[in-house]
Every structure is written in structure tokens, then in C-alpha cells.
Write a protein that holds these residues in place. Structure first.
Motif, PDB file in Angstrom:
ATOM      1  N   UNK A  57     -21.399 -29.766 -24.821  1.00 11.02           N
ATOM      2  CA  UNK A  57     -21.359 -29.498 -23.248  1.00 11.02           C
ATOM      3  C   UNK A  57     -20.357 -29.050 -22.501  1.00 11.02           C
ATOM      4  N   UNK A  58     -19.520 -29.041 -22.953  1.00  8.34           N
ATOM      5  CA  UNK A  58     -17.506 -29.114 -22.320  1.00  8.34           C
ATOM      6  C   UNK A  58     -17.761 -29.917 -21.213  1.00  8.34           C
ATOM      7  N   UNK A  59     -18.657 -30.802 -20.579  1.00  6.43           N
ATOM      8  CA  UNK A  59     -18.393 -31.869 -20.016  1.00  6.43           C
ATOM      9  C   UNK A  59     -17.321 -32.644 -19.734  1.00  6.43           C
ATOM     10  N   UNK A  60     -16.209 -32.268 -19.237  1.00  4.15           N
ATOM     11  CA  UNK A  60     -15.223 -33.560 -19.685  1.00  4.15           C
ATOM     12  C   UNK A  60     -14.988 -35.396 -19.152  1.00  4.15           C
ATOM     13  N   UNK A  61     -14.504 -35.964 -19.358  1.00  4.24           N
ATOM     14  CA  UNK A  61     -13.787 -37.247 -19.032  1.00  4.24           C
ATOM     15  C   UNK A  61     -12.361 -37.285 -19.511  1.00  4.24           C
ATOM     16  N   UNK A  62     -12.703 -38.867 -18.977  1.00  6.39           N
ATOM     17  CA  UNK A  62     -10.867 -39.199 -18.339  1.00  6.39           C
ATOM     18  C   UNK A  62     -10.405 -39.854 -20.040  1.00  6.39           C
ATOM     19  N   UNK A  63     -10.992 -40.101 -20.814  1.00  9.53           N
ATOM     20  CA  UNK A  63     -10.776 -40.754 -22.082  1.00  9.53           C
ATOM     21  C   UNK A  63     -11.865 -40.519 -23.143  1.00  9.53           C
ATOM     22  N   UNK A  64     -11.244 -41.097 -24.337  1.00 17.94           N
ATOM     23  CA  UNK A  64     -11.826 -40.368 -24.975  1.00 17.94           C
ATOM     24  C   UNK A  64     -12.823 -41.032 -25.521  1.00 17.94           C
ATOM     25  N   UNK A  65     -13.016 -42.965 -25.520  1.00 14.81           N
ATOM     26  CA  UNK A  65     -13.423 -44.041 -25.173  1.00 14.81           C
ATOM     27  C   UNK A  65     -14.857 -42.909 -24.463  1.00 14.81           C
ATOM     28  N   UNK A  66     -14.157 -42.665 -23.530  1.00 14.53           N
ATOM     29  CA  UNK A  66     -16.024 -42.470 -22.670  1.00 14.53           C
ATOM     30  C   UNK A  66     -16.519 -41.183 -23.145  1.00 14.53           C
ATOM     31  N   UNK A  67     -16.085 -40.286 -23.660  1.00 13.73           N
ATOM     32  CA  UNK A  67     -16.734 -38.567 -24.345  1.00 13.73           C
ATOM     33  C   UNK A  67     -17.215 -39.530 -25.622  1.00 13.73           C
ATOM     34  N   UNK A  68     -17.061 -40.531 -26.086  1.00 18.80           N
ATOM     35  CA  UNK A  68     -17.997 -41.112 -27.068  1.00 18.80           C
ATOM     36  C   UNK A  68     -18.894 -41.752 -26.989  1.00 18.80           C
ATOM     37  N   UNK A  69     -18.581 -42.170 -25.670  1.00 18.01           N
ATOM     38  CA  UNK A  69     -20.230 -42.906 -24.934  1.00 18.01           C
ATOM     39  C   UNK A  69     -21.429 -41.768 -24.504  1.00 18.01           C
ATOM     40  N   UNK A  70     -20.716 -40.638 -24.211  1.00 20.08           N
ATOM     41  CA  UNK A  70     -21.329 -39.871 -23.450  1.00 20.08           C
ATOM     42  C   UNK A  70     -22.700 -38.843 -24.512  1.00 20.08           C
ATOM     43  N   UNK A  71     -21.561 -38.622 -25.399  1.00 19.94           N
ATOM     44  CA  UNK A  71     -21.711 -38.152 -26.971  1.00 19.94           C
ATOM     45  C   UNK A  71     -22.712 -39.107 -27.260  1.00 19.94           C
ATOM     46  N   UNK A  72     -23.571 -39.606 -27.208  1.00 21.48           N
ATOM     47  CA  UNK A  72     -24.201 -40.613 -28.006  1.00 21.48           C
ATOM     48  C   UNK A  72     -25.286 -40.238 -27.121  1.00 21.48           C
ATOM     49  N   UNK A  73     -26.013 -40.021 -26.015  1.00 22.99           N
ATOM     50  CA  UNK A  73     -26.791 -39.454 -25.626  1.00 22.99           C
ATOM     51  C   UNK A  73     -26.712 -37.685 -24.810  1.00 22.99           C
ATOM     52  N   UNK A  74     -25.254 -37.027 -25.665  1.00 21.83           N
ATOM     53  CA  UNK A  74     -25.670 -35.462 -25.274  1.00 21.83           C
ATOM     54  C   UNK A  74     -26.427 -34.739 -26.407  1.00 21.83           C
TER      55      UNK A  74
END
Length: 87
Positions: A57-74
Motif C-alpha cells: 500500500x506504500x504506507x511508510x514506517x519509521x522502521x522495518x519492524x513496524x512495517x512488518x507488523x503492519x504487513x500482517x494486517x495489510x
């Protein structure tokens, strides 16, 4: 400026070595730039050099760990081929 650099480096030191990022480069805003223009240039440089984007979805996050958490529900990321969820 020095305080920001120290804070950024301290935050990066807490991450595993493979996830650490270098200190973002100071943007060139020009001598006659207003405070608003300099702030905008600094924000764009930070987003380009530090933030991590979700491949779905191209939403941005401050770190890889935050993005990986987001991807679980994206839902957009889950629909990507090769993610192990829907092939």
C-alpha cells in the motif's frame, strides 16, 4: 541539529546491525529559503532516506519492524504474489 543527530544515532544503536540506517544527509534548501521551506526539505529528505514503505500500500514506517507488523494486517500486501499467504 546536533541533538537530532545524537537522538537518531541512539535510536539506530538499539536496532540489530542489519536494520540500522545511516544518518540522513542535510538537505540543500538554499540560503534565501524560509523556515517553512527548510522544514519541508528536511521532512522530504527524512522520508526518502529513513522511512520504509509497505510494498502493498506504500504506507511508510519509521522502521522495518513496524512495517512488518503492519504487513500482517495489510490486505494489499497479503495479495502480493510470493508473500506466502496467497500464491
Amino acid at each position: 541539529e546536533v541533538q537530532c543527530a545524537k537522538k537518531f544515532e541512539a535510536q539506530q544503536a538499539l536496532l540489530p546491525e542489519g536494520q540500522r540506517k545511516p544518518l540522513p544527509q542535510k538537505p540543500e534548501a538554499g540560503e534565501g529559503a524560509s523556515l517553512e521551506e527548510r522544514n519541508k526539505a528536511a521532512q522530504e529528505a527524512y522520508e526518502d532516506q529513513v522511512m520504509v514503505a509497505c510494498p502493498g500500500c506504500n504506507r511508510t514506517f519509521s522502521g522495518q519492524d513496524r512495517m512488518e507488523i503492519h504487513m500482517k494486517g495489510c490486505k494489499a500486501a497479503q495479495a502480493l504474489p510470493g508473500n506466502g499467504i496467497r500464491d
